[in-house]
Scaffold this active site. Sequence first.
Site, PDB file in Angstrom:
ATOM      1  N   GLY A 166      31.046  -9.417 -89.727  1.00  0.00           N
ATOM      2  CA  GLY A 166      32.430  -9.388 -90.217  1.00  0.00           C
ATOM      3  C   GLY A 166      33.406  -9.552 -89.059  1.00  0.00           C
ATOM      4  O   GLY A 166      34.350 -10.352 -89.118  1.00  0.00           O
ATOM      5  N   HIS A 167      33.167  -8.801 -87.991  1.00  0.00           N
ATOM      6  CA  HIS A 167      34.033  -8.919 -86.807  1.00  0.00           C
ATOM      7  C   HIS A 167      33.923 -10.322 -86.204  1.00  0.00           C
ATOM      8  O   HIS A 167      34.931 -10.915 -85.798  1.00  0.00           O
ATOM      9  CB  HIS A 167      33.629  -7.897 -85.734  1.00  0.00           C
ATOM     10  CG  HIS A 167      33.756  -6.463 -86.152  1.00  0.00           C
ATOM     11  ND1 HIS A 167      32.668  -5.643 -86.332  1.00  0.00           N
ATOM     12  CD2 HIS A 167      34.851  -5.703 -86.415  1.00  0.00           C
ATOM     13  CE1 HIS A 167      33.078  -4.436 -86.687  1.00  0.00           C
ATOM     14  NE2 HIS A 167      34.397  -4.441 -86.746  1.00  0.00           N
TER      15      HIS A 167
ATOM     16  N   LYS B 146      38.806  -6.766 -95.661  1.00  0.00           N
ATOM     17  CA  LYS B 146      38.003  -5.556 -95.882  1.00  0.00           C
ATOM     18  C   LYS B 146      38.911  -4.320 -95.897  1.00  0.00           C
ATOM     19  O   LYS B 146      38.730  -3.412 -96.695  1.00  0.00           O
ATOM     20  CB  LYS B 146      36.948  -5.454 -94.775  1.00  0.00           C
ATOM     21  CG  LYS B 146      36.290  -4.109 -94.620  1.00  0.00           C
ATOM     22  CD  LYS B 146      35.207  -3.935 -95.629  1.00  0.00           C
ATOM     23  CE  LYS B 146      34.340  -2.724 -95.433  1.00  0.00           C
ATOM     24  NZ  LYS B 146      34.852  -1.611 -94.703  1.00  0.00           N
TER      25      LYS B 146
HETATM   26  P1  AMP Z   1      37.084  -2.020 -87.297  1.00  0.00           P
HETATM   27  O1  AMP Z   1      36.318  -2.246 -86.036  1.00  0.00           O
HETATM   28  O2  AMP Z   1      36.272  -1.442 -88.395  1.00  0.00           O
HETATM   29  O3  AMP Z   1      38.392  -1.334 -87.064  1.00  0.00           O
HETATM   30  O4  AMP Z   1      37.473  -3.459 -87.841  1.00  0.00           O
HETATM   31  C1  AMP Z   1      38.131  -4.405 -87.035  1.00  0.00           C
HETATM   32  C2  AMP Z   1      38.570  -5.558 -87.885  1.00  0.00           C
HETATM   33  O5  AMP Z   1      37.425  -6.156 -88.504  1.00  0.00           O
HETATM   34  C3  AMP Z   1      39.512  -5.138 -89.017  1.00  0.00           C
HETATM   35  O6  AMP Z   1      40.565  -6.099 -89.114  1.00  0.00           O
HETATM   36  C4  AMP Z   1      38.618  -5.156 -90.221  1.00  0.00           C
HETATM   37  O7  AMP Z   1      39.306  -5.410 -91.437  1.00  0.00           O
HETATM   38  C5  AMP Z   1      37.673  -6.308 -89.884  1.00  0.00           C
HETATM   39  N1  AMP Z   1      36.421  -6.180 -90.635  1.00  0.00           N
HETATM   40  C6  AMP Z   1      35.626  -5.080 -90.734  1.00  0.00           C
HETATM   41  N2  AMP Z   1      34.594  -5.324 -91.578  1.00  0.00           N
HETATM   42  C7  AMP Z   1      34.752  -6.584 -92.019  1.00  0.00           C
HETATM   43  C8  AMP Z   1      34.018  -7.419 -92.926  1.00  0.00           C
HETATM   44  N3  AMP Z   1      32.921  -6.981 -93.541  1.00  0.00           N
HETATM   45  N4  AMP Z   1      34.470  -8.684 -93.146  1.00  0.00           N
HETATM   46  C9  AMP Z   1      35.590  -9.124 -92.541  1.00  0.00           C
HETATM   47  N5  AMP Z   1      36.333  -8.404 -91.680  1.00  0.00           N
HETATM   48  C10 AMP Z   1      35.927  -7.146 -91.424  1.00  0.00           C
END
Ligand code: AMP
Length: 283
Positions: free
Chosen positions: A36-37, A151
Amino acid sequence: MYIFKKITDLQEYLSSQREKGLKIGFVPTMGALHKGHISLIEASKNGSDLTVCSIFVNPTQFDNADDLQKYNRNLPKDAEMLGLAGNEVLFAPSVQEIYPPDLDTEIRMEFGSLTKVLEGRFRTGHFEGMVQVVSRLLDIVQPNSLYMGQKDFQQAAIVNAMLSQQKREIELVVCPIIREAHGLAMSSRNTRLDPNDRQAAKAIHERLLIAKEQINDTPIDQIKKEANAHLEKVGFRPDYFEIVDGNSLQSLNQTSESEYVVACVAAYMKDVRLIDNMILRKA
Ligand code: AMP
């Protein structure tokens, strides 16, 4: 890939690149990277000349000390993934670097109901902390574009409001949710699910798909009731399964009230809290 831990080193490098006319894309993360990232890195690489990814587990957005402590930290592994994805700059600052004691980084802004509904009802102070860190990181990186995931639907809506209130000339690009093969939205927290629970967790995506099928001919109350009942049956403790207007995030009583209808869900599987969402209808 360049790795910077200090703001001054990062800024020196970025200003040399800006002078060459390069457009900077920025992907803020908390590490524990997954596909996702990486999809955000790819989107940024497509839309910008230089991509900066930050890895910073922001203490001010955790409402639960245990969650913060259990957050998966593995900088070498994350750096390897980013390198393979062709990310150009990694910024991995310390807490001290982001929040020096002599700097007031608190953001006093009002977002109306955007921060109070959905996650805001269950995670006190979470969005205040998120806004604080995103604002601080934007001041540091000064990107042209900011890439975030759908997400975290509510997070993207609040950041969008923040950018316009702060009159920043930064384009926000919201990227689609990347899912496991069986439908579970990828999340750093998924690694804390045992194999059985991980399998059961696909029910969240299934219920979102069913809600999408039902949205034009089933009362919203019934959609929500059936979804909650099914999630409970497979072992979830739902915080909410809401159907909201995609702009205001206000709950809808009838689908005719909005042209932009989104289902948002948060539920616990044992002690792991998962969130997901799906756009059910958009004009
Ligand atoms: P985090 O590290 O969880 O704070 O996420 C960092 C970024 O990655 C945020 O903008 C989230 O929305 C995005 N993100 C997390 N999981 C996913 C996913 N499964 N698909 C797309 N983007 C994601």
